[in-house]
Design a protein around this motif. Structure first.
Motif, mmCIF file in Angstrom:
data_model
loop_
_atom_site.group_PDB
_atom_site.id
_atom_site.type_symbol
_atom_site.label_atom_id
_atom_site.label_comp_id
_atom_site.label_asym_id
_atom_site.label_seq_id
_atom_site.Cartn_x
_atom_site.Cartn_y
_atom_site.Cartn_z
ATOM 1 N N GLN A 68 -2.595 4.594 2.773
ATOM 2 C CA GLN A 68 -2.468 4.930 4.187
ATOM 3 C C GLN A 68 -1.926 6.349 4.298
ATOM 4 O OE1 GLN A 68 0.100 1.905 5.832
ATOM 5 N NE2 GLN A 68 -1.580 0.445 6.117
ATOM 6 N N LEU A 69 -2.443 7.099 5.273
ATOM 7 C CA LEU A 69 -2.036 8.480 5.498
ATOM 8 C C LEU A 69 -1.514 8.632 6.921
ATOM 9 C CD1 LEU A 69 -4.971 10.464 3.858
ATOM 10 C CD2 LEU A 69 -2.566 10.829 3.330
ATOM 11 N N VAL A 70 -0.457 9.425 7.065
ATOM 12 C CA VAL A 70 0.129 9.731 8.363
ATOM 13 C C VAL A 70 0.260 11.243 8.471
ATOM 14 C CG1 VAL A 70 2.163 9.515 9.827
ATOM 15 C CG2 VAL A 70 1.415 7.578 8.455
ATOM 16 N N LEU A 71 -0.242 11.837 9.559
ATOM 17 C CA LEU A 71 -0.193 13.283 9.750
ATOM 18 C C LEU A 71 0.407 13.604 11.108
ATOM 19 C CD1 LEU A 71 -0.932 16.239 9.048
ATOM 20 C CD2 LEU A 71 -3.224 15.780 9.947
ATOM 21 N N LEU A 72 1.435 14.449 11.124
ATOM 22 C CA LEU A 72 2.043 14.958 12.344
ATOM 23 C C LEU A 72 2.020 16.476 12.298
ATOM 24 C CD1 LEU A 72 3.790 14.743 14.971
ATOM 25 C CD2 LEU A 72 5.804 14.685 13.465
ATOM 26 N N VAL A 113 0.835 -1.191 0.000
ATOM 27 C CA VAL A 113 0.000 0.000 0.000
ATOM 28 C C VAL A 113 0.878 1.252 0.000
ATOM 29 C CG1 VAL A 113 -0.178 0.215 2.520
ATOM 30 C CG2 VAL A 113 -2.017 1.091 1.068
ATOM 31 N N PRO A 114 0.528 2.292 -0.774
ATOM 32 C CA PRO A 114 1.303 3.537 -0.718
ATOM 33 C C PRO A 114 1.038 4.281 0.586
ATOM 34 C CG PRO A 114 -0.551 3.794 -2.226
ATOM 35 C CD PRO A 114 -0.531 2.352 -1.809
ATOM 36 N N LEU A 115 2.094 4.609 1.300
ATOM 37 C CA LEU A 115 2.019 5.322 2.570
ATOM 38 C C LEU A 115 2.371 6.784 2.323
ATOM 39 C CD1 LEU A 115 1.650 5.328 5.645
ATOM 40 C CD2 LEU A 115 4.034 4.560 5.849
ATOM 41 N N ILE A 116 1.437 7.683 2.616
ATOM 42 C CA ILE A 116 1.592 9.121 2.350
ATOM 43 C C ILE A 116 1.737 9.856 3.672
ATOM 44 C CG2 ILE A 116 0.545 11.157 1.294
ATOM 45 C CD1 ILE A 116 -1.093 9.249 -0.473
ATOM 46 N N GLY A 117 2.762 10.665 3.802
ATOM 47 C CA GLY A 117 3.031 11.370 5.047
ATOM 48 C C GLY A 117 2.877 12.871 4.936
ATOM 49 N N MET A 118 2.615 13.499 6.078
ATOM 50 C CA MET A 118 2.605 14.953 6.200
ATOM 51 C C MET A 118 3.198 15.333 7.554
ATOM 52 S SD MET A 118 -0.979 16.532 4.724
ATOM 53 C CE MET A 118 -0.380 18.207 5.051
ATOM 54 N N VAL A 119 4.060 16.322 7.556
ATOM 55 C CA VAL A 119 4.542 16.958 8.784
ATOM 56 C C VAL A 119 4.332 18.441 8.558
ATOM 57 C CG1 VAL A 119 6.498 17.364 10.319
ATOM 58 C CG2 VAL A 119 6.271 15.158 9.142
ATOM 59 N N ARG A 131 11.816 13.171 16.233
ATOM 60 C CA ARG A 131 12.137 11.794 15.879
ATOM 61 C C ARG A 131 11.094 11.223 14.924
ATOM 62 N NH1 ARG A 131 15.266 7.676 17.770
ATOM 63 N NH2 ARG A 131 14.444 5.567 17.560
ATOM 64 N N LEU A 132 9.814 11.455 15.252
ATOM 65 C CA LEU A 132 8.749 10.952 14.388
ATOM 66 C C LEU A 132 8.774 11.639 13.026
ATOM 67 C CD1 LEU A 132 6.316 9.151 13.942
ATOM 68 C CD2 LEU A 132 4.895 10.861 15.110
ATOM 69 N N ALA A 133 9.126 12.931 12.996
ATOM 70 C CA ALA A 133 9.233 13.641 11.713
ATOM 71 C C ALA A 133 10.259 12.964 10.811
ATOM 72 C CB ALA A 133 9.603 15.103 11.950
ATOM 73 N N HIS A 134 11.403 12.589 11.370
ATOM 74 C CA HIS A 134 12.428 11.879 10.594
ATOM 75 C C HIS A 134 11.911 10.515 10.140
ATOM 76 C CE1 HIS A 134 16.297 14.207 11.053
ATOM 77 N NE2 HIS A 134 15.476 14.897 11.838
ATOM 78 N N GLN A 135 11.181 9.843 11.023
ATOM 79 C CA GLN A 135 10.671 8.518 10.674
ATOM 80 C C GLN A 135 9.614 8.585 9.576
ATOM 81 O OE1 GLN A 135 9.465 7.326 14.597
ATOM 82 N NE2 GLN A 135 11.442 6.392 15.080
ATOM 83 N N ILE A 136 8.826 9.653 9.564
ATOM 84 C CA ILE A 136 7.845 9.844 8.490
ATOM 85 C C ILE A 136 8.564 10.079 7.162
ATOM 86 C CG2 ILE A 136 6.077 11.421 7.609
ATOM 87 C CD1 ILE A 136 5.091 11.700 10.513
ATOM 88 N N GLU A 137 9.607 10.894 7.188
ATOM 89 C CA GLU A 137 10.368 11.124 5.952
ATOM 90 C C GLU A 137 10.989 9.822 5.443
ATOM 91 O OE1 GLU A 137 10.278 13.608 4.196
ATOM 92 O OE2 GLU A 137 10.060 15.457 5.341
ATOM 93 N N GLY A 138 11.495 9.014 6.362
ATOM 94 C CA GLY A 138 12.178 7.796 5.946
ATOM 95 C C GLY A 138 11.238 6.651 5.603
ATOM 96 N N GLY A 139 10.072 6.584 6.251
ATOM 97 C CA GLY A 139 9.203 5.435 6.096
ATOM 98 C C GLY A 139 8.091 5.574 5.084
#
Length: 506
Positions: free
Chosen positions: A333-337, A302-308, A368-376
């Motif tokens: 999947q979406l991730v928002l921080l 699944v494509p995982l899309i992030g936002m910080v 830390r989570l911001a870096h993990q969102i960029e990497g993951g």
């Protein structure tokens, strides 16, 4: 070549940060020093700036700061170094102005004395030159907080022995915030009421510090070429577009750089596994760990899309909110921080609770989570209403996380749209700021993910090969400084100074 450069700003990393201004004020001086210049930085010492942690030492004596009708005020000065360099940074110690937990506001409202706080910063920055016996060739001011500096240099300090020949540069990081205050601020500035006119500081019967700075600075720049063009239009000028157009001949844009020592997937200590463009196996591990940590199903397919992001209108959060119901119908999947406007906290938090298999939301900021969102993540979404520069799209490209952005300001300058025919580009862009355009562009990226995996590999490779270095940005600023000196001194005098100081053209 060697220039004396004074940089004055309201924030700088790693000492205090609320926006991209801090990244520039903390990084640019190091790279200017590496190019052989004598650079000094001055900012307030807020409570969060720990004296022991940063090894600050107090300078003897007190700095006297004339504050117009208020009279002389005093502050202590502490000196430190910008980490990773020998660049001196001076902190203004004034508890009643800067002894506060927040830099600019409380409960989302600016401090009522912000006019005096930052007029003080501007005036103290110039007075500091006398205290430390520093004669700048150029004073570099940032945003409205120090926009009074060029005004003061052209008025109060125009015959000052240490400042009369110095050029000034005003960098605009965000045109929306202009430093507008009641007209009584004129008496604190002490520059004379003749400057309270439509062609000076006055705007809608208030003192507009940014307007005054734009008129008086030798040169003006923004943090991307695209934003320099945009702020000359009503859509992005926030009422000052006419003033900017008047100074168009002195206006330029320089894209910010990235600190690749911190933002590097090959060495990032926050990631579950490190990786590089030649071996992306670690990125798959980062994705699974991020999914696991946020309670999302662990799916590679699944494509995982992030936002910080700050959850404010500037960042397109209202447009994202409108598009979310349709986005959550996609197999993504979406991730928002982020944190910001209270309605956004409730809205996105509620959506995450109702769609735990597709959407994870964390309110606040966690480096830390911001870096993990960029990497993951596979994609990184930035639907900004306006974006003077933007840094997350640059971080994302370094991490092989393909940006999906609105084509505005620095986002448009830094991201090249994907072309399926030529296999060129490093991201996906849309121009119209509405939910339909946002959804369609995310849909385009998701369709590419599922139907053309080879294109995703190419996009990642293109993105990871791209660099936005402070070395390059510092060289552009150096050329801008020299042009400012030439304009301030005139060609003949500039030639004399160049010979005396060993300053050449670059």
């Amino acid at each position: 070549m060697r220039l004396n450069i004074l940089i004055t700003a309201s924030e700088a990393v790693p000492f205090a940060k609320e926006g991209g201004l801090a990244d520039v004020a903390g990084a640019l001086p190091k790279y200017l020093e590496a190019r052989g210049h004598d650079v000094r930085v001055v900012m307030p010492r807020y409570y969060k700036v720990d004296r022991q942690r940063f090894h600050l030492r107090g300078l003897p004596g007190a700095l006297v700061v004339p504050m117009g009708v208020i009279g002389d005020m005093y502050c202590g000065v502490s000196e430190g170094r910008i980490p990773g360099s020998d660049v001196p940074i001076y902190f203004l110690e004034h508890e009643s102005f800067y002894g506060r937990e927040s830099l600019y506001e409380t409960d989302n409202r600016g401090y009522l004395d912000n006019d005096n706080r930052f007029i003080f910063l501007s005036r103290a920055s110039l007075e500091l030159c006398k205290m430390i016996r520093f004669t700048p060739d150029l004073v570099h001011a940032h945003d409205w907080h120090t926009a009074a500096v060029p005004l003061l240099m052209n008025t109060v300090y125009r015959h000052d022995a240490q400042l009369a020949q110095a050029a000034s540069l005003l960098t605009i990081h965000n045109m929306q915030h202009q430093g507008s205050f009641y007209e009584g601020a004129m008496d604190v500035l002490g520059v004379g009421w003749e400057h309270f006119t439509f062609l000076g500081l006055e705007m809608q019967n208030q003192v507009n510090l940014l307007k005054g700075g734009i008129y008086h600075a030798t040169l003006v720049n923004t943090v991307s070429e695209g934003y320099a063009r945009e702020i000359q239009t009503p859509a992005f000028g926030w009422g000052l577009e006419g003033v900017v157009r008047e100074r168009a001949g002195a206006l330029s844009g320089i894209l910010n750089g990235v600190d690749y020592d911190e933002w590097n997937p090959e060495s990032d200590p926050h990631l579950a596994a490190n990786y590089c463009a030649g071996n992306l196996g670690g990125k798959a591990l980062c994705k699974r760990e991020l999914q696991r940590a946020l309670g999302l199903p662990e799916r590679d397919d699944v494509p995982l899309i992030g936002m910080v992001s700050r959850l404010v209108k500037q960042k397109g959060i209202d447009t994202l909110a409108e598009a979310m119901p349709r986005l959550l119908e996609l197999d993504i999947q979406l991730v928002l921080l982020g944190a910001g406007e209270p309605w956004a906290h409730f809205y996105f938090g509620d959506l995450a609770a109702r769609h735990p298999e597709r959407f994870a939301c964390r309110i606040g900021y966690d480096n830390r989570l911001a870096h993990q969102i960029e990497g993951g993540c596979d994609f990184f979404l930035m639907p900004s209403a306006f974006e003077p520069c933007g840094l997350n799209q640059m971080y994302s490209m370094r991490y092989g996380t393909i940006p999906i952005v609105r084509a505005t300001g620095g986002l448009d300058d830094s991201v090249q749209n994907f072309d399926a025919g030529t296999r060129s580009g490093d991201g996906f862009k849309f121009r119209d700021l509405n939910a339909g355009a946002l959804f369609d562009t995310v849909g385009w990226a998701v369709h590419t993910w599922y139907r053309d995996p080879a294109a995703i590999v190419t996009l990642r490779r293109n993105a990871m090969a791209k660099r936005f270095t402070w070395d390059e940005a510092a060289a552009k600023y150096e050329r801008l400084y020299l042009e400012g000196m030439r304009m301030r001194l005139g060609e003949e005098r500039f030639g004399d100074v160049s010979k005396e100081r060993g300053v050449g053209s670059s």
